[in-house]
Design an enzyme around this catalytic site. Structure first.
Site, PDB file in Angstrom:
ATOM      1  CB  CYS A  87      -0.950   0.017   1.189  1.00 36.27           C
ATOM      2  SG  CYS A  87      -2.131  -1.325   1.129  1.00 36.27           S
ATOM      3  CG  ASN A 112      -6.667  -0.433   1.115  1.00 34.64           C
ATOM      4  OD1 ASN A 112      -5.918  -0.058   0.211  1.00 34.64           O
ATOM      5  ND2 ASN A 112      -6.229  -0.861   2.281  1.00 34.64           N
ATOM      6  CG  HIS A 120      -3.036   3.844   1.745  1.00 30.13           C
ATOM      7  ND1 HIS A 120      -3.563   3.390   0.551  1.00 30.13           N
ATOM      8  CD2 HIS A 120      -3.114   2.801   2.607  1.00 30.13           C
ATOM      9  CE1 HIS A 120      -3.927   2.134   0.685  1.00 30.13           C
ATOM     10  NE2 HIS A 120      -3.675   1.756   1.927  1.00 30.13           N
TER      11      HIS A 120
HETATM   12  O1  UT7 Z   1      -3.856  -0.640   3.356  1.00 30.26           O
HETATM   13  C1  UT7 Z   1      -3.013  -1.368   4.173  1.00 30.26           C
HETATM   14  C2  UT7 Z   1      -3.255  -1.092   5.551  1.00 30.26           C
HETATM   15  N1  UT7 Z   1      -4.514  -1.620   6.012  1.00 30.26           N
HETATM   16  C3  UT7 Z   1      -5.175  -0.915   6.865  1.00 30.26           C
HETATM   17  O2  UT7 Z   1      -4.791   0.186   7.143  1.00 30.26           O
HETATM   18  C4  UT7 Z   1      -6.366  -1.531   7.558  1.00 30.26           C
HETATM   19  C5  UT7 Z   1      -6.231  -1.276   9.023  1.00 30.26           C
HETATM   20  N2  UT7 Z   1      -7.308  -1.813   9.848  1.00 30.26           N
HETATM   21  C6  UT7 Z   1      -8.578  -1.390   9.766  1.00 30.26           C
HETATM   22  O3  UT7 Z   1      -8.915  -0.595   8.926  1.00 30.26           O
HETATM   23  C7  UT7 Z   1      -9.561  -1.896  10.785  1.00 30.26           C
HETATM   24  O4  UT7 Z   1      -8.859  -2.595  11.796  1.00 30.26           O
HETATM   25  C8  UT7 Z   1     -10.662  -2.820  10.199  1.00 30.26           C
HETATM   26  C9  UT7 Z   1     -11.643  -2.016   9.371  1.00 30.26           C
HETATM   27  C10 UT7 Z   1     -10.010  -3.897   9.370  1.00 30.26           C
HETATM   28  C11 UT7 Z   1     -11.459  -3.456  11.328  1.00 30.26           C
HETATM   29  O5  UT7 Z   1     -11.964  -2.496  12.227  1.00 30.26           O
HETATM   30  P1  UT7 Z   1     -11.828  -2.719  13.810  1.00 30.26           P
HETATM   31  O6  UT7 Z   1     -12.541  -1.608  14.458  1.00 30.26           O
HETATM   32  O7  UT7 Z   1     -10.352  -2.838  14.098  1.00 30.26           O
HETATM   33  O8  UT7 Z   1     -12.620  -4.032  14.024  1.00 30.26           O
HETATM   34  P2  UT7 Z   1     -12.114  -5.428  14.612  1.00 30.26           P
HETATM   35  O9  UT7 Z   1     -11.176  -6.104  13.685  1.00 30.26           O
HETATM   36  O10 UT7 Z   1     -11.680  -5.226  16.021  1.00 30.26           O
HETATM   37  O11 UT7 Z   1     -13.441  -6.242  14.634  1.00 30.26           O
HETATM   38  C12 UT7 Z   1     -14.540  -5.872  15.471  1.00 30.26           C
HETATM   39  C13 UT7 Z   1     -15.627  -6.901  15.330  1.00 30.26           C
HETATM   40  C14 UT7 Z   1     -15.148  -8.340  15.472  1.00 30.26           C
HETATM   41  O12 UT7 Z   1     -16.148  -9.039  16.172  1.00 30.26           O
HETATM   42  P3  UT7 Z   1     -15.949  -9.431  17.736  1.00 30.26           P
HETATM   43  O13 UT7 Z   1     -14.704 -10.234  17.769  1.00 30.26           O
HETATM   44  O14 UT7 Z   1     -15.819  -8.108  18.440  1.00 30.26           O
HETATM   45  O15 UT7 Z   1     -17.199 -10.158  18.038  1.00 30.26           O
HETATM   46  C15 UT7 Z   1     -15.108  -8.838  14.066  1.00 30.26           C
HETATM   47  O16 UT7 Z   1     -15.336 -10.232  13.979  1.00 30.26           O
HETATM   48  O17 UT7 Z   1     -16.206  -6.802  14.015  1.00 30.26           O
HETATM   49  C16 UT7 Z   1     -16.259  -8.095  13.431  1.00 30.26           C
HETATM   50  N3  UT7 Z   1     -16.114  -7.972  11.990  1.00 30.26           N
HETATM   51  C17 UT7 Z   1     -17.162  -7.726  11.177  1.00 30.26           C
HETATM   52  N4  UT7 Z   1     -18.472  -7.600  11.427  1.00 30.26           N
HETATM   53  C18 UT7 Z   1     -19.275  -7.369  10.390  1.00 30.26           C
HETATM   54  C19 UT7 Z   1     -14.984  -8.011  11.243  1.00 30.26           C
HETATM   55  N5  UT7 Z   1     -15.292  -7.819   9.959  1.00 30.26           N
HETATM   56  C20 UT7 Z   1     -16.624  -7.645   9.893  1.00 30.26           C
HETATM   57  C21 UT7 Z   1     -17.525  -7.402   8.837  1.00 30.26           C
HETATM   58  N6  UT7 Z   1     -18.837  -7.266   9.116  1.00 30.26           N
HETATM   59  N7  UT7 Z   1     -17.122  -7.290   7.548  1.00 30.26           N
END
Ligand code: UT7
Length: 323
Positions: free
Chosen positions: A114, A280, A250
């Protein structure tokens, strides 16, 4: 006099197919509301079957040449930032070179995931400043839809396909920050973090593989490292957040974009945001945002622009340029 690598043209290409968040609700346990609130993404473009990264890159390159009023014969070098090459080799850049009908100069890919476009810009700048090239096409192009595990809801809703391109051209400046062109660059990587964002395929497996990401961990590094690299790049030339007309970050997550802008003390009305429409697109996201930002009338000649990105590796960095 000081040589500067100045933006001569910009353009982009997005595949026709637009996929709104709601489409994922049919196949995985997710919702438009979750995707919007956690990432800021509303829709993304996916390449058609058979449409490759080099196809997207070539279209973006043509748009940038047209914007700059240039012919292919005016270009000395092509650099493509990508992690989704059509084939393991040759490079996407040489495929673009052939598709454009360019039979001179040289072309190569840069792979910093990225952060690839920032690394490509820094490389193009070095080629121009060292006199090895006068005009360089710098392209970011990706088909990340080809790397998705469609059963992994934590990643497959986040990425999209697209391409953006700039033409950088050697010009004489005065050596001050009033010059147009690239004014400062700052690049980093730290391979100790290779396991938090990677594709589980390649020559070691014989398959292309799927993207794997520990989102929370990447998020934590992103907000901290992006503001830091932007600060360092600005500080090298005696500038700060106050001097910035546009952050063109980005486009991974609106919360990362907002967090970084806040740390840089730049208000959100001076940030180009396209994540809602593109998702992204990895190395394509910054040149796409530059092209869209110019088309919207946001980025104008003379504006001070800071680009910053982080991705797999981890690799991260920033480029400060006057448009
Ligand atoms: O470009 C390269 C660099 N990449 C990035 O910069 C991405 C960086 N990370 C992020 O943007 C965020 O961490 C995400 C958008 C990927 C995730 O957001 P988050 O606030 O960190 O959520 P999380 O991973 O902590 O997940 C929260 C909850 C989880 O459920 P539990 O364990 O709390 O019950 C996940 O299982 O959300 C759940 N979850 C979803 N729910 C509905 C994960 N993906 C989904 C989904 N729909 N698509």
């Amino acid at each position: 006099m000081t040589t500067r690598a100045v933006v001569r043209g910009v353009g982009h290409y997005l595949p026709d197919r637009i996929v709104p968040n709601a489409e994922f609700e049919k196949t995985i346990d997710t919702s438009d509301e979750w995707i919007r609130s956690r990432s800021g993404i509303e829709r993304r473009h996916f390449a058609a079957e058979g449409q490759t990264t080099s196809d997207l890159a070539t279209r973006a390159a043509r748009a940038a040449l047209e914007d700059g009023g240039l012919e292919v014969a005016d270009i000395d070098a092509i650099i493509v930032a990508t992690s989704t090459a059509d084939l393991t080799f040759p490079s996407v850049a040489t495929m673009v070179q052939a598709a454009l009908g360019m039979t001179r100069g040289f072309a190569f890919d840069v792979q910093a995931v990225c952060a690839g476009f920032v690394f490509a810009l820094a490389n193009a700048n070095a080629l121009i400043l060292s006199g090895q090239a006068t005009r360089v096409l710098v392209i970011g192009a990706e088909t990340f839809s080809r790397l998705m595990d469609w059963t992994d809801r934590s990643t497959c809703v986040l990425f999209g396909d697209g391409a953006g391109a700039l033409v950088l051209e050697a010009a004489e400046g005065t050596g001050t920050t009033a010059d147009r062109g690239i004014l400062s660059t700052d690049l980093h990587s730290d391979g100790r973090h290779k396991d938090i964002l990677y594709v589980d395929g390649g020559t070691s497996t014989g398959e292309v593989g799927h993207l794997r990401m520990q989102g929370k961990e990447v998020f934590r590094h992103a907000v901290e490292k992006l503001a830091e690299t932007a600060h360092v790049a600005l500080d090298k030339i005696g500038l700060s957040g106050e001097d910035v007309d546009w952050i063109v970050p980005h486009q991974a997550n609106i919360r990362i974009i907002e967090g970084t802008a806040k740390r840089m003390q730049v208000p959100m009305d001076r940030v180009v945001v396209t994540v809602q429409d593109h998702g992204n697109t990895s190395a394509a996201s910054i040149p796409l945002a530059l092209s869209v930002g110019k088309a919207r009338g946001q980025i104008k000649q003379g504006d001070l622009v800071v680009t910053e990105a982080i991705g797999g590796g981890l690799a991260w960095g920033s480029v400060v340029l006057r448009w």
